[in-house]
Write a protein that holds these residues in place. Structure first.
Motif, PDB file in Angstrom:
ATOM      1  N   ARG A 130       0.837  -1.200   0.000  1.00  0.00           N
ATOM      2  CA  ARG A 130       0.000   0.000   0.000  1.00  0.00           C
ATOM      3  C   ARG A 130       0.872   1.250   0.000  1.00  0.00           C
ATOM      4  NH1 ARG A 130      -3.273  -3.714   2.436  1.00  0.00           N
ATOM      5  NH2 ARG A 130      -5.521  -3.559   2.030  1.00  0.00           N
ATOM      6  N   GLY A 158      -8.030  -3.026  -5.143  1.00  0.00           N
ATOM      7  CA  GLY A 158      -8.613  -1.696  -5.003  1.00  0.00           C
ATOM      8  C   GLY A 158      -7.987  -0.826  -3.936  1.00  0.00           C
ATOM      9  N   TYR A 160      -4.867   1.373  -1.766  1.00  0.00           N
ATOM     10  CA  TYR A 160      -3.875   2.379  -2.118  1.00  0.00           C
ATOM     11  C   TYR A 160      -2.591   1.691  -2.575  1.00  0.00           C
ATOM     12  CZ  TYR A 160      -6.772   5.832   0.356  1.00  0.00           C
ATOM     13  OH  TYR A 160      -7.801   6.662   0.753  1.00  0.00           O
ATOM     14  N   GLY A 164      -3.934   0.320  -6.578  1.00  0.00           N
ATOM     15  CA  GLY A 164      -4.491   1.453  -7.318  1.00  0.00           C
ATOM     16  C   GLY A 164      -3.721   1.738  -8.590  1.00  0.00           C
ATOM     17  N   HIS A 167      -4.739  -0.862 -11.231  1.00  0.00           N
ATOM     18  CA  HIS A 167      -6.056  -0.572 -11.825  1.00  0.00           C
ATOM     19  C   HIS A 167      -5.963   0.607 -12.791  1.00  0.00           C
ATOM     20  CE1 HIS A 167      -8.233  -3.429  -9.408  1.00  0.00           C
ATOM     21  NE2 HIS A 167      -7.950  -2.843  -8.258  1.00  0.00           N
ATOM     22  N   ARG A 168      -5.269   1.663 -12.375  1.00  0.00           N
ATOM     23  CA  ARG A 168      -5.168   2.854 -13.232  1.00  0.00           C
ATOM     24  C   ARG A 168      -4.388   2.551 -14.510  1.00  0.00           C
ATOM     25  NH1 ARG A 168      -4.461   5.332  -8.011  1.00  0.00           N
ATOM     26  NH2 ARG A 168      -6.289   6.627  -7.522  1.00  0.00           N
ATOM     27  N   HIS A 193     -10.569   6.076  -2.693  1.00  0.00           N
ATOM     28  CA  HIS A 193     -10.637   5.436  -4.013  1.00  0.00           C
ATOM     29  C   HIS A 193     -12.070   5.314  -4.525  1.00  0.00           C
ATOM     30  CE1 HIS A 193      -6.453   3.319  -4.444  1.00  0.00           C
ATOM     31  NE2 HIS A 193      -6.411   4.626  -4.601  1.00  0.00           N
ATOM     32  N   THR A 194     -12.988   6.093  -3.952  1.00  0.00           N
ATOM     33  CA  THR A 194     -14.385   6.032  -4.384  1.00  0.00           C
ATOM     34  C   THR A 194     -14.518   6.292  -5.881  1.00  0.00           C
ATOM     35  OG1 THR A 194     -15.196   6.704  -2.212  1.00  0.00           O
ATOM     36  CG2 THR A 194     -16.680   7.041  -4.079  1.00  0.00           C
ATOM     37  N   LEU A 196     -12.131   6.035  -8.201  1.00  0.00           N
ATOM     38  CA  LEU A 196     -11.474   4.966  -8.961  1.00  0.00           C
ATOM     39  C   LEU A 196     -12.348   3.721  -9.020  1.00  0.00           C
ATOM     40  CD1 LEU A 196      -9.035   3.644 -10.373  1.00  0.00           C
ATOM     41  CD2 LEU A 196      -8.122   3.116  -8.098  1.00  0.00           C
ATOM     42  N   ILE A 197     -12.911   3.314  -7.899  1.00  0.00           N
ATOM     43  CA  ILE A 197     -13.743   2.105  -7.878  1.00  0.00           C
ATOM     44  C   ILE A 197     -15.008   2.307  -8.701  1.00  0.00           C
ATOM     45  CG2 ILE A 197     -15.106   0.605  -6.358  1.00  0.00           C
ATOM     46  CD1 ILE A 197     -12.817   1.003  -4.269  1.00  0.00           C
TER      47      ILE A 197
END
Length: 386
Positions: A130, A158, A160, A164, A167-168, A193-194, A196-197
């Protein structure tokens, strides 16, 4: 629900049990295997004697949870949030999760349009620290983007850091990604991450074992990792300290017979210490997407040979390279001396020397031969003459 129509007792039973049993509960999983979800729910609702393998105190806790559970309401809340429940045996269920045995999920809550089963068939997990470094974030994003460009689905947790970034990276390459959460899929965590998710749910899939609105706990994060490991063909760990949760995912992948891979980091970095431990074991060292695809891909998807750039001298015939190597770095050598060093006949050495002269590697000085200035410089900096 995973399909249309009214939910049956078995489906409702599994939904209810997601409120009662913790993820990965093997004792509860055995009950479901032996009695069916409906049978376990009936025993809980009847409040009879404890099922095998549990204490009276724990059984009382399960009875209280079962009494409070409202599976119909959970299904309705899920539907309102664009979430469906996929139980084992449904057309969308990924069969590889059955490898978890009695620890397999009771079902998965799925948010997003694509088919989870189809996406999981060609997926790779990218996990790690993380609190990752810039190097870790760069490697995770680069690997994920490359996997996406090669048609692979990138799976992560999902969180940090490395998750993240992975995913990005996949989203940035216009690829597919799946976030496996340790909470209700309608309740993004971490809160930071709201967005991003939400983006993953629009372009990919967000999945989890816990019903709508449920919250994460430390144990749920650890247990979630077995789903990531089982769902994918292999797990890549990018930066992990000795006690990192991502090592749990890697070890679960090893137990399940999946590929386990690690990205090496600086020997002085504590965030790479866990990865290096993996690499000293059965994990494979990977440095780019070609390495990963060679391991998890189909036969013939091989990584390129690891070598430097092709130099002009690499294009010479072996006999000419041998003669060129026989010339001293400084000064002049006679043809017979060059022939002896090159282990060839004098006439052949002279023929090769004239070829090399035409290419700019050597020049004649009286009765001897020497390397040209350009050839000497090419040896020092790795280039050919010219």
């Amino acid at each position: 629900m995973s399909g249309g129509g009214e939910p049956d007792d078995e489906l409702l039973g599994r939904v209810l049990l997601t409120r009662v049993l913790e993820p990965g509960d093997e004792v509860g999983g055995r009950w479901v295997r032996e009695l069916g979800a409906g049978g376990v729910v009936r025993r809980l609702r009847e409040g009879g004697p404890a099922l095998p393998g549990t204490s009276a105190k724990r059984w009382a806790g399960l009875l209280a949870r079962a009494e409070a559970a409202r599976p119909g309401r959970d299904l309705e809340a899920a539907r309102d949030a664009g979430v469906r429940f996929v139980p084992p045996g449904a057309p969308e269920w990924p069969g590889q999760l059955d490898d978890l045995g009695d620890a397999r999920p009771l079902g998965l809550w799925v948010r997003g349009r694509p088919s989870l089963r189809m996406w999981a068939l060609k997926s790779v997990a990218v996990v790690g620290a993380r609190a990752c470094t810039e190097y870790g974030a760069h490697m995770a994003a680069t690997l994920a983007a490359g996997l996406a460009e090669h048609g692979w689905v990138v799976v992560s947790g999902g969180a940090y850091g490395v998750d993240g970034a992975a995913h990005r990276g996949a989203l940035g390459a216009g690829g597919a990604t799946v976030a496996v959460l340790a909470c209700g899929v309608d309740r993004p965590y971490p809160r930071g991450h709201t967005q991003l998710i939400g983006r993953i749910a629009e372009q990919g899939l967000v999945i989890g074992e816990l019903p709508p609105g449920d919250h994460p706990t430390p144990s749920r994060f650890i247990l979630r990792n077995r789903v990531i490991a089982a769902l994918t063909r292999g797990t890549v760990v990018v930066e992990a300290a000795h006690r990192s949760g991502s090592l749990v995912t890697a070890r679960a992948a090893q137990r399940l017979g999946r590929h386990t891979m690690g990205v090496p980091g600086p020997a002085t970095s504590g965030l790479s210490a866990g990865v290096h431990d993996l690499l000293r074991g059965e994990a494979a060292l990977v440095t780019d997407v070609a390495d990963v695809v060679e391991l998890v891909g189909d036969i013939g998807e091989l990584a390129p040979d690891r070598r430097g750039p092709v130099l002009p001298r690499d294009l010479l015939e072996p006999a000419a390279r041998q003669v060129l190597a026989a010339l001293p770095g400084r000064g002049v050598a006679r043809p017979d001396e060059i022939a002896r060093s090159a282990q060839t006949a004098p006439d052949d050495a002279i023929a090769r020397l004239y070829e090399l002269r035409a290419l700019g590697y050597v020049e004649r000085h009286g009765d001897g031969w020497k390397l040209t200035r350009q050839a000497v410089m090419s040896v020092r900096d790795g280039r050919g003459p010219g």
